[in-house]
Design a protein around this motif. Structure first.
Motif, PDB file in Angstrom:
ATOM      1  N   GLU A 299       1.698   5.083   1.504  1.00  0.00           N
ATOM      2  CA  GLU A 299       1.532   6.054   2.575  1.00  0.00           C
ATOM      3  C   GLU A 299       2.052   7.381   2.039  1.00  0.00           C
ATOM      4  OE1 GLU A 299       0.099   6.904   6.137  1.00  0.00           O
ATOM      5  OE2 GLU A 299       0.818   4.839   6.203  1.00  0.00           O
ATOM      6  N   VAL A 300       1.261   8.436   2.202  1.00  0.00           N
ATOM      7  CA  VAL A 300       1.727   9.754   1.786  1.00  0.00           C
ATOM      8  C   VAL A 300       2.199  10.482   3.026  1.00  0.00           C
ATOM      9  CG1 VAL A 300       1.126  11.935   0.687  1.00  0.00           C
ATOM     10  CG2 VAL A 300       0.083   9.806  -0.095  1.00  0.00           C
ATOM     11  N   TYR A 301       3.439  10.901   3.026  1.00  0.00           N
ATOM     12  CA  TYR A 301       3.961  11.630   4.171  1.00  0.00           C
ATOM     13  C   TYR A 301       4.498  12.959   3.691  1.00  0.00           C
ATOM     14  CZ  TYR A 301       7.253  12.972   7.854  1.00  0.00           C
ATOM     15  OH  TYR A 301       7.953  13.654   8.817  1.00  0.00           O
ATOM     16  N   ARG A 302       3.874  14.020   4.129  1.00  0.00           N
ATOM     17  CA  ARG A 302       4.277  15.380   3.800  1.00  0.00           C
ATOM     18  C   ARG A 302       4.462  15.561   2.291  1.00  0.00           C
ATOM     19  NH1 ARG A 302       7.183  18.164   8.626  1.00  0.00           N
ATOM     20  NH2 ARG A 302       5.104  18.453   9.386  1.00  0.00           N
ATOM     21  N   GLY A 303       3.492  15.073   1.539  1.00  0.00           N
ATOM     22  CA  GLY A 303       3.507  15.315   0.103  1.00  0.00           C
ATOM     23  C   GLY A 303       4.299  14.313  -0.709  1.00  0.00           C
ATOM     24  N   ASN A 304       5.073  13.443  -0.022  1.00  0.00           N
ATOM     25  CA  ASN A 304       5.817  12.422  -0.751  1.00  0.00           C
ATOM     26  C   ASN A 304       5.129  11.077  -0.593  1.00  0.00           C
ATOM     27  OD1 ASN A 304       7.848  14.198  -1.570  1.00  0.00           O
ATOM     28  ND2 ASN A 304       8.928  13.922   0.382  1.00  0.00           N
ATOM     29  N   GLU A 305       5.088  10.331  -1.682  1.00  0.00           N
ATOM     30  CA  GLU A 305       4.468   9.008  -1.607  1.00  0.00           C
ATOM     31  C   GLU A 305       5.507   7.959  -1.289  1.00  0.00           C
ATOM     32  OE1 GLU A 305       2.217   7.916  -4.988  1.00  0.00           O
ATOM     33  OE2 GLU A 305       0.756   9.531  -4.719  1.00  0.00           O
ATOM     34  N   TYR A 306       5.206   7.145  -0.329  1.00  0.00           N
ATOM     35  CA  TYR A 306       6.088   6.027   0.005  1.00  0.00           C
ATOM     36  C   TYR A 306       5.310   4.743  -0.235  1.00  0.00           C
ATOM     37  CZ  TYR A 306       9.034   9.543   2.071  1.00  0.00           C
ATOM     38  OH  TYR A 306       9.824  10.644   2.255  1.00  0.00           O
ATOM     39  N   THR A 307       5.640   4.062  -1.318  1.00  0.00           N
ATOM     40  CA  THR A 307       4.900   2.865  -1.677  1.00  0.00           C
ATOM     41  C   THR A 307       5.603   1.627  -1.126  1.00  0.00           C
ATOM     42  OG1 THR A 307       4.207   3.944  -3.675  1.00  0.00           O
ATOM     43  CG2 THR A 307       3.935   1.569  -3.598  1.00  0.00           C
ATOM     44  N   VAL A 308       4.810   0.771  -0.522  1.00  0.00           N
ATOM     45  CA  VAL A 308       5.354  -0.493  -0.031  1.00  0.00           C
ATOM     46  C   VAL A 308       4.837  -1.566  -0.970  1.00  0.00           C
ATOM     47  CG1 VAL A 308       5.667  -1.844   2.053  1.00  0.00           C
ATOM     48  CG2 VAL A 308       4.648   0.423   2.200  1.00  0.00           C
TER      49      VAL A 308
ATOM     50  N   LEU B  21       6.507  -6.283   1.211  1.00  0.00           N
ATOM     51  CA  LEU B  21       6.294  -6.096   2.649  1.00  0.00           C
ATOM     52  C   LEU B  21       7.384  -6.790   3.460  1.00  0.00           C
ATOM     53  CD1 LEU B  21       2.628  -6.770   2.105  1.00  0.00           C
ATOM     54  CD2 LEU B  21       3.371  -4.776   3.403  1.00  0.00           C
TER      55      LEU B  21
ATOM     56  N   HIS C  20       0.839  -1.182   0.000  1.00  0.00           N
ATOM     57  CA  HIS C  20       0.000   0.000   0.000  1.00  0.00           C
ATOM     58  C   HIS C  20       0.879   1.239   0.000  1.00  0.00           C
ATOM     59  CE1 HIS C  20      -0.022   1.029   4.478  1.00  0.00           C
ATOM     60  NE2 HIS C  20       0.996   0.260   4.216  1.00  0.00           N
TER      61      HIS C  20
END
Lengths: 893, 136
Positions: free
Chosen positions: B68-77, B80, B66
């Motif tokens: 996660e968007v953190y402070r405008g940056n997307e971190y895709t996992v 897993l 899934h």
């Protein structure tokens, strides 16, 4: 050889004499004697073989001799050390008739189970620099003739080697320094290993040899003479290092005898044995003086430190004469000198006598220089500190050294770029322990477990070092490495994320402070070391007069220092419930950031491989998920007066004055986001509470105060449309640049807004009366007495400069996180008056701001608004309108 | 400190039969949720299995990643984090080990992982060249 008895065979000689040497060692514990005797024994064996296989003639053959080199050349052989031999010929052609003899001698030695490293060279080859075989060149620095043509050996010893050194000194030295640097790096650059390799690790025997070689190279170049290298060292360095060398030599003998091979790893069980047999202790005949393993290891670290000091000094001297660029750099650093200290060749020298030091102040000045400029202490400065300290603590060893402004001074050191370096030396010289006796509990403390590789004190400094390294991390664009290939590259990318968090911390010194004391409980007799650390740090708080809120932060960090690791290990971090529970533990984004960095630093300092990319990623995922949860749950996590934190409300009530009642306070707190209680000290809440009570007679309560290099405006008012926009408008009209803001409201419709802003034109700083005028102006705007439009028109529009880096505007809606609001996250580049424009637009579109979380990171703005429209979530149509309006507002052509 | 990986050797005194034909051995590999490692290790310890190799791995089966968007940056996992446990066991311990893992690694959600069994032809202890299941 007129003995009537037949000579024993070499094997018999070796076996019986080795046994004798071992039993003598077991009786005396004297390693230097054992290694010398073993070397003499091997001499006898080797000479016998030479006579037998190479030349029976007493004068030996011409143009061929046998030379002992390396450790054997020095006449030191540990029980299982290599025996390094050089078969030296005048010319290559001289080898022909001895080829068979050389092979037989080497094979026979092998069959005697001696680990022989032998090489065959012509004299001329010994005069060349072998950069791919530095070991060979270096081994010639300890050469000794065993048998054969003595004139040939004299040519090597008196002519060839000195000329080589004179000619190639620079390359020889720089190669030697490079292999030393690589070796130190491989061992984490520290002497404080739990199970150190006593030969290879920093402060080990190899370092002692490096110091000897450097001295010998210098002397051979200068005079061409083979003097005893130790004699060129100053007594203050020489005597402790010699004792250290003897200590390590004895320990290494014990290791070899126990292990039956050349194994130099001082494992736990061998530490026990060394301590029990009193290795390195002066022996009274009879019983060895047994000490505990922990005490014995402390003695080991003392000795390793002596050698470390010696080799550092020698490397410094060698480097200084090596490169003019280096000298220039060091000269440049001498400009860092000041009235109290001079800086010469990268080292600090005190200008005043140690007797003139009346309190700890000048000592802290010294370490502030270290932390600021990454300098080293000169030997004089070390002595200066030790002497001053001895006088300051005379008579009162137990009571800590005190200083009225200790916290501001210590805090300054923690805030500078290199605190770990300063703290480490402060600890070595006893200053840290004199200021904080709590730290003594973990001095060179070995705690035995599977994971940790360093002593507890060194682990502590490494944690702080890890954070310093993050701050120094070279900024690289992630674009440069879209497909990071190797492990280091991947780790650097991850580390950059943590460096960003570090840069956002408001009080990084509190994190460093917590790290310094997080493990002191390990040296205390208690079950739970975090508990022990917490108890110990209370005394430190008192002596430093640390503000109450700071104490809470440090207590939180120490108490929870294992919590984030535990969550990673025992909870599914992709499970929302786990994130919710962890969020409750940390409470606020600031604490989350600190705990995350503490966890990073703690794991990173366990051993060089502990922080794998896998673990780093897990930590980052937990961090982002928790951060997002904290940001998105403000609306639903609200204070219920009945369940509010009793201790906190009691202290607020105590501060609020006699007329305030518990019921009034309950009514004020009811319905505020929990975030509000968690992010404010009782003093702040009491002030807000008083402001809210004044709303009975005033329209609004505004107050401005300075907070470090920024100002903070706090406003308490009754909620109404355009409230947030009016406030941001007033600040914009005054030319203030808003960095952060929170907007919260309680169940009774009282709004509490806090703005942190930069006073770009220094209006408030230069004219103290302007502060009151700003407060009146804000209150006037809210009361409708001051026309915001007129105020803004009076302001000349500031030119809008695009951000240097490209930050595309992003708008995200989230209907799921809050039960009754729509979240809007807005990311864009910062510009003057931005927040006013945005909040005005939202108000004009009929949106009520329930909660606002405004943040700025460099030129990037990250705003989160919890919006409702007529009391409910925004309809998709309304969301679309908000998006369009904001985009047209924010995206300049 | 998070995880500790080490290859350990499991003494099995009861099944030692030097010089005789040795029992069959099987390799058990399990990919599990990182959060279940402690429990799984504990349960295996209880039935006498305490030698295993543990690795930090990434992967996915049916459980997709899934973003996660953190402070405008997307971190895709997309891969897993998982833990892989490997061990070689004498046949008579395999069922108990499988059961211990099933019991402790199960949360009932997608992503609990899998267990793989395969047969092993030979095991040799490097130190003394012991062979067969007495080398386990």
């Amino acid at each position: 050889m007129s003995s009537a008895l037949p000579l024993p065979s070499p094997a018999e000689l070796l076996a019986s004499e080795s046994r004798a040497i071992q039993s003598e060692f077991e009786a005396t514990g004297d390693g230097l004697t054992a290694t010398r005797r073993r070397s003499e024994l091997v001499d006898r064996v080797v000479r016998r073989l030479f006579q037998e296989f190479a030349s029976p003639a007493p004068g030996g053959p011409q143009n061929f001799c046998l030379v002992a080199v390396g450790g054997y050349g020095r006449g030191e052989l540990h029980p299982h050390s290599d025996v390094d031999l050089l078969f030296l010929f005048a010319e290559n052609r001289d080898q022909e008739c001895f080829r068979e003899a050389v092979a037989t001698i080497a094979r026979t030695l092998w069959d005697l189970r001696l680990r022989v490293g032998h090489s065959v060279h012509a004299l001329a080859e010994c005069g060349e620099l072998h950069r791919d075989n530095l070991e060979f060149n270096v081994s010639l620095l300890d050469c000794r003739c065993l048998a054969g043509d003595t004139r040939l050996f004299a040519a090597l010893h008196d002519r060839v080697v000195p000329r080589l050194v004179a000619r190639e000194r620079q390359d020889l030295t720089s190669d030697l320094l490079e292999v030393t640097r690589v070796r130190h790096e491989k061992h984490g650059g520290t002497i404080f290993h739990l199970e150190p390799n006593i030969k290879e690790a920093p402060g080990g025997l190899r370092d002692y040899h490096v110091a000897r070689w450097l001295a010998r190279i210098a002397e051979l170049e200068r005079s061409g003479c083979w003097t005893v290298p130790e004699e060129s060292w100053r007594a203050a360095l020489r005597d402790p290092s010699r004792r250290a060398c003897a200590f390590l030599s004895s320990t290494r003998c014990l290791l070899h005898y126990q292990r039956g091979r050349d194994d130099n790893q001082l494992a736990y069980e061998l530490q026990d044995l060394a301590a029990a047999s009193g290795i390195g202790e002066p022996r009274s005949p009879g019983a060895p003086q047994a000490v505990s393993a922990a005490e014995w290891m402390r003695a080991y670290f003392r000795h390793a430190r002596s050698i470390d000091r010696l080799v550092t000094q020698m490397i410094d001297e060698a480097s200084a004469t090596r490169s003019s660029l280096y000298v220039q750099f060091q000269e440049w650093r001498s400009r860092l000198s000041n009235a109290d200290f001079s800086v010469l060749k990268g080292r600090i020298f005190p200008r005043q006598a140690s007797a003139a030091v009346k309190d700890a102040g000048p000592l802290l000045d010294l370490f502030e220089m270290v932390a600021r400029h990454q300098l080293d202490l000169s030997r004089e400065a070390e002595r200066w500190v030790e002497e001053a300290l001895a006088r300051l603590t005379a008579g009162g060893e137990a009571s800590p050294l005190s200083l009225p402004d200790l916290w501001p001074r210590f805090r300054q050191i923690l805030l500078l770029p290199h605190p770990a370096r300063a703290l480490r030396v402060m600890h070595q010289l006893g200053l840290l322990d004199a200021l904080f006796p709590e730290f003594r509990a973990i001095d060179a403390l070995v705690t035995r477990d599977f994971y940790h590789r360093y002593t507890v004190d060194e682990h502590t400094f490494m944690t702080i070092q890890g954070l310093n390294d993050l701050a120094e991390l070279e900024r690289r664009s992630a674009k440069d490495s879209v497909h990071p290939a190797d492990h280091d590259e991947i780790m650097t990318l991850w580390r950059m994320n943590f460096a960003d968090i570090l840069a956002e911390l408001e009080r990084p010194e509190l994190l460093a402070f917590a790290l310094l004391f997080h493990d002191v409980g390990k040296g205390m007799p208690c079950e739970d070391h975090a508990r022990g650390s917490l108890d110990a740090v209370e005394g430190v708080f008192e002596r430093l007069q640390l503000p109450a809120a700071d104490r809470d932060t440090v207590r939180f960090l120490i108490a929870q220092h294992l919590e984030m690791s535990a969550t990673l290990m025992r909870r599914d971090i992709f499970d929302p419930e786990a994130i919710r529970e962890f969020s409750r533990v940390v409470g606020t984004p600031d604490r989350l950031k600190m705990l995350c960095l503490l966890t990073y630093a703690d794991v990173n300092a366990v051993n060089p491989e502990a922080l794998t990319p896998w673990k780093t990623e897990m930590l980052w995922r937990l961090y982002t998920a928790t951060f997002n949860f904290l940001t998105r749950s403000v609306d639903d996590e609200r204070v219920r007066a009945a369940e509010a934190e009793a201790a906190k409300t009691a202290s607020v009530l105590a501060l609020a004055g006699p007329s305030a009642t518990e019921r009034q306070l309950g009514a004020f707190l009811e319905g505020f986001p929990r975030r509000y209680l968690e992010t404010h000290a009782p003093e702040d809440i009491a002030a807000h509470f008083a402001g809210a009570l004044r709303l009975a007679v005033e329209a609004a309560d505004a107050s401005v105060r300075a907070r470090g290099h920024v100002h903070e405006l706090t406003v308490i008012a009754r909620d109404r449309p355009f409230l947030f926009a009016s406030l941001t408008g007033a600040l914009t009209a005054w030319g203030m640049n808003i960095l952060k803001a929170d907007a919260f409201s309680n169940a009774a419709g009282v709004v509490l807004d806090t703005f942190r802003f930069v006073d770009l034109h220094r209006t408030l700083e230069l004219n103290p009366t302007e502060r009151a005028r700003l407060e009146r102006s804000v209150a006037g705007v809210l009361a409708g007495e001051v026309d915001l439009g007129a105020l803004l028109r009076g302001r000349t529009a500031q030119p809008v400069r695009r951000a240097k880096i490209d930050i595309p505007t992003q708008i995200r809606f989230d209907d799921a996180s809050s039960s009754h609001s729509t979240l809007v996250e807005l990311i864009t580049w910062d510009r003057p008056g931005l927040l006013y424009q945005v909040s005005k637009t939202l108000a004009e579109l009929g949106c009520d701001i329930g909660v606002a979380l405004i943040d700025t990171e460099g030129e990037k703005v990250i705003d989160v608004f919890y919006l409702t429209s007529e009391g409910t979530k925004l309809h998709p149509r309304e969301q679309q309108r908000v998006r369009e309006k904001l985009l047209s507002l924010l995206d300049l052509p | 400190m998070l995880f500790h990986a080490r290859a350990a050797i499991m003494p099995l005194a009861s099944t030692r039969n030097l010089g005789q034909e040795t029992n069959a051995m099987r390799k058990l590999e399990a990919v599990i949720q990182p959060s279940r490692l402690d429990s799984v290790k504990g349960a295996l310890g209880e039935i006498g299995v305490d030698g295993m190799t543990i690795s930090e791995v990434r992967g996915h089966g049916r459980q997709k990643g899934h973003t996660e968007v953190y402070r405008g940056n997307e971190y895709t996992v997309d891969l897993l984090p998982k833990i892989k446990i490997e061990m070689v066991l004498p046949d008579n311990l395999v069922d108990a080990a499988v059961e211990a893992i099933l019991k402790t690694a199960k949360t009932g959600k997608i992503g609990d992982g899998k267990i793989f069994l395969s047969s092993v032809e030979e095991a040799i202890r490097i130190r003394n060249e012991e062979r067969g299941d007495s080398a386990l």
